[in-house]
Design a protein around this motif. Structure first.
Motif, PDB file in Angstrom:
ATOM      1  N   GLN A   1     130.935  60.426  52.751  1.00 22.55           N
ATOM      2  CA  GLN A   1     129.864  61.053  52.092  1.00 22.55           C
ATOM      3  C   GLN A   1     129.787  60.722  50.708  1.00 22.55           C
ATOM      4  N   ASN A   2     130.831  60.328  50.094  1.00 16.44           N
ATOM      5  CA  ASN A   2     130.639  59.644  48.779  1.00 16.44           C
ATOM      6  C   ASN A   2     129.526  58.427  48.756  1.00 16.44           C
TER       7      ASN A   2
ATOM      8  N   SER B   1     126.841  61.856  60.355  1.00 16.55           N
ATOM      9  CA  SER B   1     126.230  61.884  59.024  1.00 16.55           C
ATOM     10  C   SER B   1     125.300  60.915  58.702  1.00 16.55           C
TER      11      SER B   1
END
Length: 727
Positions: free
Chosen positions: A95-96, A148
């Motif tokens: 996610q980062n 994601s």
């Protein structure tokens, strides 16, 4: 182009870096900081930051890459001892990375996933449209990573590509690389131990890593692409048994092959239609050829793949390892003897000293080795200390006097007691430490097993919940619904049956055909245009797969996903003749199961039961239904039939045309006979309340109606289309 590779060292990282380097691109690497000592040979710049580090955003701003490649399933940082913990860390780090990349508002992102996300077994090659069913922590982690990445593609309209790669094979450079592929692992087992295990009911799709890298590069370099998800695969099946046989053939000696076949069949082959159609896909190296090269390389560089305990070594290597082990066992004793020399000298110096004569250097020497190495070295150091003590005493006394001296035995007992006790305590501490480590490893494995069992239980629970929620589709409920058909008007039963099948089978595209002589099927009713896509008239022998399944009285399952055939179909027999066929066009692939086919069979047979009753009832009333000896229906019967078709037409279940026969009153009876001989068995002729003769043409539209009118006019019968009842 400036290309950012995100991942640790792995065979895919090396091959992909080499390809990009040869093509003249500048390579930047975000290593994840797992193995900072590893070398990235072709990287222009390397950043050793964890994926969840706040510095990742600065790295992306600094590099400003044109293409970012997340190695994902081929990230060298992922294999570890605690996969569950690492999966959580990787999800946070991903996610980062995605957020840091999205800030740039530039470039393309490619995520490398794997066939591992498909946990089930599939009878045909799996296309991109098939929804994954991950099983296990690693496969679930990859699927969540796909989701994601797909979010940024769909919701933020970014250029994101997800690549699911088949199981790859290549010639490994060392034992670590051999752990990445199934062929390499089995080759390593064969070379190391002379044994190889396999499961006869497990088949995989195998793809050469060089072919996969070429396909990845095509997606890196292309200007645009059609899809956000591609399968990179050869599309060819290769069984574990065939891998084992190929290894035995090229190894040149007989192997001990262990058959570990269980009931859990596994067959996952990725379909490569998209990548092949858009970019092309060529197989450069077959698995057999690569296995032969792998075995040859392992034999030539055995030191990179075999440890000293492997039975695959030749006699000279075995002698070398035994000699090395023997010398290695002597090293601690040699070390002990070397350290004894300075303590012996110190003891001799301190004997005549006023200040150091009370210090027992031998006791210190024994204690040091007892604390560091344990009881065995403490015993050896005590023996050396005793020899040194006796030797020093013999400077002033004879050997017999020293040996018979009471103080000598007291000193020896003191040295051995202290050394053995301290050494024993050291050994016990080491044993407790090793035992705790083993227990931690065991409990970690148990936690992993419990997690897998819990995942399995959750899937079973979800299946049972779905079964309870969908209880309205149970066989008992289906029987109750079909029984209601017996209460329907006999003319409406089949239309109601189509609706019932649509609801019970949860399929919006259903069609029903009546089968007549010479295996011609005529469309009776349908729920959508897709359901009627096979046409109004079908010659079954021309539909090979359907006809074969119907001839065996089996449910047809479209496992090849052929768009010209329904996903599921069943033929109802009347005695020994085909009577009706039910086609389901929009059943999802995962629902093409034995349970669903059994449900369709039960529904069809119950419908057949209701239809047979209504047919028998209509046959008994035949004399009351027809006008005298004419083939035309009586007005009240024909009006009811028109009303039935009108109601079905309003529900978009069928098409029909009502035509009035323009003929003199005294010629109606003869016209009725002529018309009945020309019409299909699914069409009707009858009188209406106005006393005029009408024709009801079913499953036909105005365009095809002109052909029928032309044939009738050739017989001298003129007709006009009625505009009544919404027609």
């Amino acid at each position: 182009m400036d290309i950012m590779l995100v991942g640790g060292i792995s065979p895919m990282m090396r091959k992909l870096s080499l390809k990009l380097y040869k093509e003249g691109h500048k390579i930047y690497v975000l290593s994840g900081n797992r193995n900072p000592a590893e070398r990235y040979e072709y990287a222009f710049e390397r950043y050793d930051f964890p994926y969840d580090s706040a510095s990742v955003e600065e790295v992306f701003r600094s590099v400003n890459p044109d293409v970012t490649i997340l190695l994902g399933a081929f990230d060298g940082n992922l294999p570890g001892d605690d996969l569950r913990r690492e999966a959580i860390q990787y999800a946070a780090g991903l996610q980062n990375i995605l957020l840091s990349w999205a800030v740039l508002e530039k470039g393309r992102l490619i995520f490398l996933s794997s066939v591992e996300v498909y946990g089930n077994s599939y009878l045909i090659p799996v296309k991109e449209s098939v929804e994954p069913e991950p099983r296990g922590i690693r496969s679930l982690m990859l699927f969540q990573a796909e989701e994601s990445c797909d979010f940024y593609r769909k919701q933020l309209k970014r250029d994101v590509i997800i690549l699911r790669l088949d199981r790859l094979y290549d010639v490994p450079q060392d034992r670590r690389e051999a752990a990445w592929g199934i062929c390499e692992r089995k080759c390593l087992d064969a070379v190391q131990s002379g044994t190889i295990s396999y499961r006869r009911n497990h088949k995989y799709g195998l793809t050469y890593m060089g072919d996969a890298v070429k396909s990845i590069y095509k997606l890196i370099a292309c200007e645009e692409h059609k899809y956000g998800l591609y399968h990179i695969a050869s599309g060819k099946a290769f069984s574990e048994q065939k891998i084992a046989d190929t290894i035995e053939e090229h190894l040149g000696r007989e192997l001990e092959k262990i058959d570990n076949t269980l009931d859990d069949k596994k067959n996952v082959i990725l379909a490569n239609d998209r990548i092949k159609e858009e970019f092309g896909f060529k197989i450069c190296c077959e698995p057999e050829e690569t296995i032969e090269k792998t075995l040859s390389y392992m034999k030539k560089h055995s030191g990179k793949f075999l440890d000293r305990s492997s039975p695959g070594w030749d006699i000279w290597h075995r002698i070398y390892f035994k000699t090395r082990d023997f010398l290695g066992a002597l090293v601690p004793y040699i070390e002990n003897m070397i350290f004894f020399i300075p303590f012996f000298m110190l003891n001799n110096r301190a004997t005549g000293s006023q200040y150091f004569s009370k210090i027992d250097f031998y006791l210190i020497y024994v204690l040091v080795f007892a604390v560091v190495h344990g009881q065995r070295q403490a015993t050896f150091s005590a023996l050396l200390a005793t020899a040194g003590y006796v030797f020093r005493k013999m400077y002033n006394k004879s050997g017999i006097a020293v040996v018979t001296d009471y103080n000598t035995y007291v000193w020896i007992a003191e040295i051995f007691i202290v050394g053995l006790i301290v050494g024993y305590m050291k050994d016990q501490l080491n044993f407790i430490k090793e035992e705790n480590e083993q227990e931690v490893d065991f409990l970690s494995e148990r936690v992993t097993d419990i997690a897998d069992i819990n995942d399995s239980n959750l899937r079973v629970k979800e299946g049972l919940i779905t079964q309870v929620v969908n209880y309205d589709c149970s066989l008992g409920t289906v029987y109750d619904l079909v029984e209601q058909l017996d209460k329907d008007n006999p003319l409406k039963i089949l239309f109601h049956a189509i609706t019932l099948i649509r609801n019970v089978m949860d399929c919006q595209d259903v069609s029903l055909y009546r089968i007549h002589t010479e295996h011609y099927a005529r469309l009776f009713g349908y729920t959508s245009e897709k359901a009627a896509s096979m046409g109004h008239t079908v010659h079954l022998p021309d539909k090979g797969p359907l006809y074969e399944a119907f001839s065996r009285e089996e449910v047809y399952l479209n496992r090849t996903m052929d768009p010209q055939y329904p996903m599921m179909a069943y033929c109802i027999y009347e005695e020994d003749n085909m009577d009706m066929m039910i086609l389901l066009w929009s059943i999802p692939f995962e629902r093409m199961t034995i349970d669903e086919s059994n449900r369709l069979t039960v529904i069809s047979k119950l419908i057949q039961k209701a239809v047979k009753r209504s047919t028998t009832y209509l046959d008994l009333l035949r004399n009351e239904r027809y006008q005298d000896e004419s083939p035309a229906l009586r007005p009240e019967v024909f009006e009811e039939l028109i009303s039935t078709y009108h109601e079905a037409g309003m529900q978009n279940l069928t098409e029909y045309i009502l035509m009035q026969v323009v003929v003199a009153e005294d010629g109606m009876e003869q016209a009725g006979v002529t018309i009945s001989n020309m019409l299909r068995v699914t069409d009707y002729i009858g009188y209406r309340n106005d006393g005029k003769l009408y024709i009801l043409l079913t499953s036909i539209d105005r365009k095809d109606c002109g052909f029928v009118q032309g044939n009738l006019e050739q017989k001298g019968i003129r007709t006009v289309i009625s505009e009544e009842m919404g027609l």
